[in-house]
Write an enzyme that holds these catalytic residues in place. Sequence first.
Site, PDB file in Angstrom:
ATOM      1  N   LYS A 178      11.166   2.672  -4.408  1.00  0.00           N
ATOM      2  CA  LYS A 178      11.153   3.672  -3.325  1.00  0.00           C
ATOM      3  C   LYS A 178      11.636   2.959  -2.076  1.00  0.00           C
ATOM      4  O   LYS A 178      10.888   2.243  -1.420  1.00  0.00           O
ATOM      5  CB  LYS A 178       9.723   4.175  -3.129  1.00  0.00           C
ATOM      6  CG  LYS A 178       9.598   5.585  -2.602  1.00  0.00           C
ATOM      7  CD  LYS A 178      10.212   5.836  -1.250  1.00  0.00           C
ATOM      8  CE  LYS A 178       9.369   5.393  -0.092  1.00  0.00           C
ATOM      9  NZ  LYS A 178      10.038   5.577   1.222  1.00  0.00           N
ATOM     10  N   GLU A 253       3.177  -7.857   1.402  1.00  0.00           N
ATOM     11  CA  GLU A 253       3.780  -8.735   2.414  1.00  0.00           C
ATOM     12  C   GLU A 253       3.880  -7.914   3.682  1.00  0.00           C
ATOM     13  O   GLU A 253       4.663  -6.974   3.763  1.00  0.00           O
ATOM     14  CB  GLU A 253       5.144  -9.212   1.901  1.00  0.00           C
ATOM     15  CG  GLU A 253       5.629 -10.432   2.628  1.00  0.00           C
ATOM     16  CD  GLU A 253       6.467 -10.068   3.823  1.00  0.00           C
ATOM     17  OE1 GLU A 253       5.879  -9.874   4.912  1.00  0.00           O
ATOM     18  OE2 GLU A 253       7.686  -9.983   3.675  1.00  0.00           O
ATOM     19  N   CYS A 287       9.944  -9.982   9.039  1.00  0.00           N
ATOM     20  CA  CYS A 287       8.508 -10.213   8.836  1.00  0.00           C
ATOM     21  C   CYS A 287       8.121 -11.619   9.264  1.00  0.00           C
ATOM     22  O   CYS A 287       7.061 -11.840   9.815  1.00  0.00           O
ATOM     23  CB  CYS A 287       8.129  -9.958   7.390  1.00  0.00           C
ATOM     24  SG  CYS A 287       9.344 -10.535   6.226  1.00  0.00           S
ATOM     25  N   GLU A 386       2.247  -7.729  16.241  1.00  0.00           N
ATOM     26  CA  GLU A 386       3.636  -7.784  15.771  1.00  0.00           C
ATOM     27  C   GLU A 386       4.452  -6.757  16.554  1.00  0.00           C
ATOM     28  O   GLU A 386       4.134  -5.572  16.548  1.00  0.00           O
ATOM     29  CB  GLU A 386       3.688  -7.485  14.272  1.00  0.00           C
ATOM     30  CG  GLU A 386       5.068  -7.700  13.691  1.00  0.00           C
ATOM     31  CD  GLU A 386       5.105  -7.507  12.176  1.00  0.00           C
ATOM     32  OE1 GLU A 386       4.585  -6.485  11.692  1.00  0.00           O
ATOM     33  OE2 GLU A 386       5.649  -8.383  11.486  1.00  0.00           O
TER      34      GLU A 386
HETATM   35  P1  NAP Z   1       5.929   1.266   6.916  1.00  0.00           P
HETATM   36  O1  NAP Z   1       5.524   2.656   7.242  1.00  0.00           O
HETATM   37  O2  NAP Z   1       4.897   0.306   6.521  1.00  0.00           O
HETATM   38  O3  NAP Z   1       7.085   1.401   5.796  1.00  0.00           O
HETATM   39  C1  NAP Z   1       7.311   0.523   4.751  1.00  0.00           C
HETATM   40  C2  NAP Z   1       7.557   1.291   3.455  1.00  0.00           C
HETATM   41  O4  NAP Z   1       6.370   2.006   3.086  1.00  0.00           O
HETATM   42  C3  NAP Z   1       8.644   2.351   3.561  1.00  0.00           C
HETATM   43  O5  NAP Z   1       9.338   2.446   2.331  1.00  0.00           O
HETATM   44  C4  NAP Z   1       7.839   3.597   3.815  1.00  0.00           C
HETATM   45  O6  NAP Z   1       8.537   4.775   3.486  1.00  0.00           O
HETATM   46  C5  NAP Z   1       6.668   3.381   2.898  1.00  0.00           C
HETATM   47  N1  NAP Z   1       5.492   4.178   3.231  1.00  0.00           N
HETATM   48  C6  NAP Z   1       5.137   4.719   4.428  1.00  0.00           C
HETATM   49  N2  NAP Z   1       3.995   5.396   4.314  1.00  0.00           N
HETATM   50  C7  NAP Z   1       3.596   5.319   3.027  1.00  0.00           C
HETATM   51  C8  NAP Z   1       2.488   5.819   2.287  1.00  0.00           C
HETATM   52  N3  NAP Z   1       1.552   6.580   2.863  1.00  0.00           N
HETATM   53  N4  NAP Z   1       2.415   5.520   0.977  1.00  0.00           N
HETATM   54  C9  NAP Z   1       3.342   4.763   0.364  1.00  0.00           C
HETATM   55  N5  NAP Z   1       4.423   4.280   1.016  1.00  0.00           N
HETATM   56  C10 NAP Z   1       4.549   4.543   2.330  1.00  0.00           C
HETATM   57  O7  NAP Z   1       6.699   0.643   8.141  1.00  0.00           O
HETATM   58  P2  NAP Z   1       7.460   1.420   9.315  1.00  0.00           P
HETATM   59  O8  NAP Z   1       6.641   2.576   9.808  1.00  0.00           O
HETATM   60  O9  NAP Z   1       8.818   1.710   8.836  1.00  0.00           O
HETATM   61  O10 NAP Z   1       7.465   0.312  10.458  1.00  0.00           O
HETATM   62  C11 NAP Z   1       6.339   0.217  11.332  1.00  0.00           C
HETATM   63  C12 NAP Z   1       5.956  -1.219  11.611  1.00  0.00           C
HETATM   64  O11 NAP Z   1       5.708  -1.893  10.372  1.00  0.00           O
HETATM   65  C13 NAP Z   1       7.032  -2.063  12.274  1.00  0.00           C
HETATM   66  O12 NAP Z   1       7.022  -1.899  13.659  1.00  0.00           O
HETATM   67  C14 NAP Z   1       6.631  -3.448  11.849  1.00  0.00           C
HETATM   68  O13 NAP Z   1       5.641  -3.968  12.693  1.00  0.00           O
HETATM   69  C15 NAP Z   1       6.048  -3.257  10.466  1.00  0.00           C
HETATM   70  N6  NAP Z   1       7.029  -3.572   9.397  1.00  0.00           N
HETATM   71  C16 NAP Z   1       6.903  -4.763   8.760  1.00  0.00           C
HETATM   72  C17 NAP Z   1       7.826  -5.122   7.785  1.00  0.00           C
HETATM   73  C18 NAP Z   1       7.749  -6.422   7.061  1.00  0.00           C
HETATM   74  O14 NAP Z   1       8.780  -6.951   6.662  1.00  0.00           O
HETATM   75  N7  NAP Z   1       6.576  -6.959   6.832  1.00  0.00           N
HETATM   76  C19 NAP Z   1       8.865  -4.253   7.462  1.00  0.00           C
HETATM   77  C20 NAP Z   1       8.957  -3.025   8.098  1.00  0.00           C
HETATM   78  C21 NAP Z   1       8.024  -2.703   9.070  1.00  0.00           C
HETATM   79  P3  NAP Z   1       9.308   5.607   4.641  1.00  0.00           P
HETATM   80  O15 NAP Z   1       9.874   4.640   5.612  1.00  0.00           O
HETATM   81  O16 NAP Z   1      10.348   6.309   3.866  1.00  0.00           O
HETATM   82  O17 NAP Z   1       8.317   6.507   5.265  1.00  0.00           O
END
Ligand code: NAP
Length: 484
Positions: A178, A253, A287, A386
């Site tokens: 996904k 992660e 990250c 972060e």
């Molecule tokens: P996120 O919501 O954690 O998204 C990561 C993945 O999880 C995406 O594929 C997302 O899908 C999916 N997801 C979201 N809600 C979910 C749920 N309820 N159940 C299962 N999967 C779900 O991250 P984001 O909102 O895009 O970014 C927000 C913050 O997260 C950033 O500002 C950053 O601090 C952190 N982040 C960290 C990393 C890392 O490498 N550790 C990467 C990205 C973001 P959709 O995007 O399609 O909703």
Amino acid sequence: MTSMPFDTRLVLINGQWRSGASGQTLPLLNPSDGSLLTEIARGNAADIAAAVDSAQAALDGPWGALTAAERGRILLKMSALTLVQADELARLEALDVGKPIKQGRADAVAMARYLEFYGGAADKVHGETIPFANGYTALTIREPHGVTGHIVPWNYPMQIIGRSVGAALAMGNACVLKPAEEACLTALAFGRIALEAGLPAGALNIVPGLGEEAGAALSSHPGVAHLSFTGSVAVGQMIQAAAAMNTIPVTLELGGKSPQIVFADADLDAALPFLVNAGIQNCGQTCSAASRILVERPVFDEVRARMAERYAALKVGPAMDDPDVGPVISARQREIVQGFLGVARDTGLAIAAQATLPADLPKGGCYVAPTLLAPAAPDHRLAQEEIFGPVQVMIPFDGEAEALKIANGTAYGLVAGVWTRDGGRQLRMARKLHCGQVFINNYGAGGGIELPFGGVKHSGHGREKGFEALYGFSSLKTIAIKHD
Ligand code: NAP
Ligand code: MG
């Protein structure tokens, strides 16, 4: 809409590209100018259920019947095809994620390298024989978990797919991927590469869609035997809770607040490029970004001045122009980062340097000026949370003990860098830093295909990358045979 090399509105299930069950699509935007790039499928729980069924059928069928060497050969072919398509993949990533061309190309090459590494490793995962009771032979074997779910974020789609799907396939699992709703193109291109390389139908299924729909359906599906997730702490905790209901293992992660620690005896010429690049690479959306720079007081002013020079020279622009720094992924992410910069302003956190945004940037682009803040107190919000944007904070310290206290003093523990010429100190610091990876006199934000990677505390648990990942993507079985 920009013309695309393939129909982007489809899901991949059982080796077939087809419309999602809902028939609905989601818009995919270009963060460099805010334009509508294309549309993707709004995959839902029905698509996930079909994908899990297809993965299970692949395990019970042709995919499960392959030898480890045969699986490895397919991965090697996927690697070679990825390299051939590296320029096109970089172009797709630039359009979709706003990643500068050179950085996107590096991601494509890294994905190819993951596939090569895990392709080569597939038939080299050995078990053990164990001295047991007389008259017995006891041994262990590593078996695939079964259907593995991979929930991937938008910041490094290719690298994260390479490291997680690559390792899972090498061990003989069948995958349901996904991708993030905001970054799907290279995931879909990866599906095409897999089919072209001869990966049997159902071994890899791809369902784009919203996190709360397709993502939540995948993480709670009872047919899934393992979940790997990279993303935010809040969603990671939801994934772990969903996995708990099915009592399955998860690899999480969840990012970090990783420090680079510069002692006064460090080779500053060597350190400087790493100090800045590891913070602004991929517009800080990494990250393992080095978002905190801890500097021993005698050299604090010098390091701040030299980092500031580099910030002033950074070129910000549309990803296709291959600047040093592109846009962040979305208007929402820009608001998050600008919110943090607002907190910096309101709390009197000094701006030590800020890159200039060119006046002719496309109006709808999601640009943020790379910003260096110094000095910050270790417990300041911007030194604890972060930010996920091109923002670094500098924190002064006196001596090893204080450096360690500050470095370990956040909720996270992913990566740390230490710059010192003192060999004893290098090892003392490496042993006492509470995190998953320590770089001495270098810093590999996101790098190191061969190096096990993962965190402690809120940065998550489980290890990806390197040979170690193969253990996470497999289950150990013990067999005891009585023969006398
Ligand atoms: P996120 O919501 O954690 O998204 C990561 C993945 O999880 C995406 O594929 C997302 O899908 C999916 N997801 C979201 N809600 C979910 C749920 N309820 N159940 C299962 N999967 C779900 O991250 P984001 O909102 O895009 O970014 C927000 C913050 O997260 C950033 O500002 C950053 O601090 C952190 N982040 C960290 C990393 C890392 O490498 N550790 C990467 C990205 C973001 P959709 O995007 O399609 O909703
Ligand atoms: Mg996008």
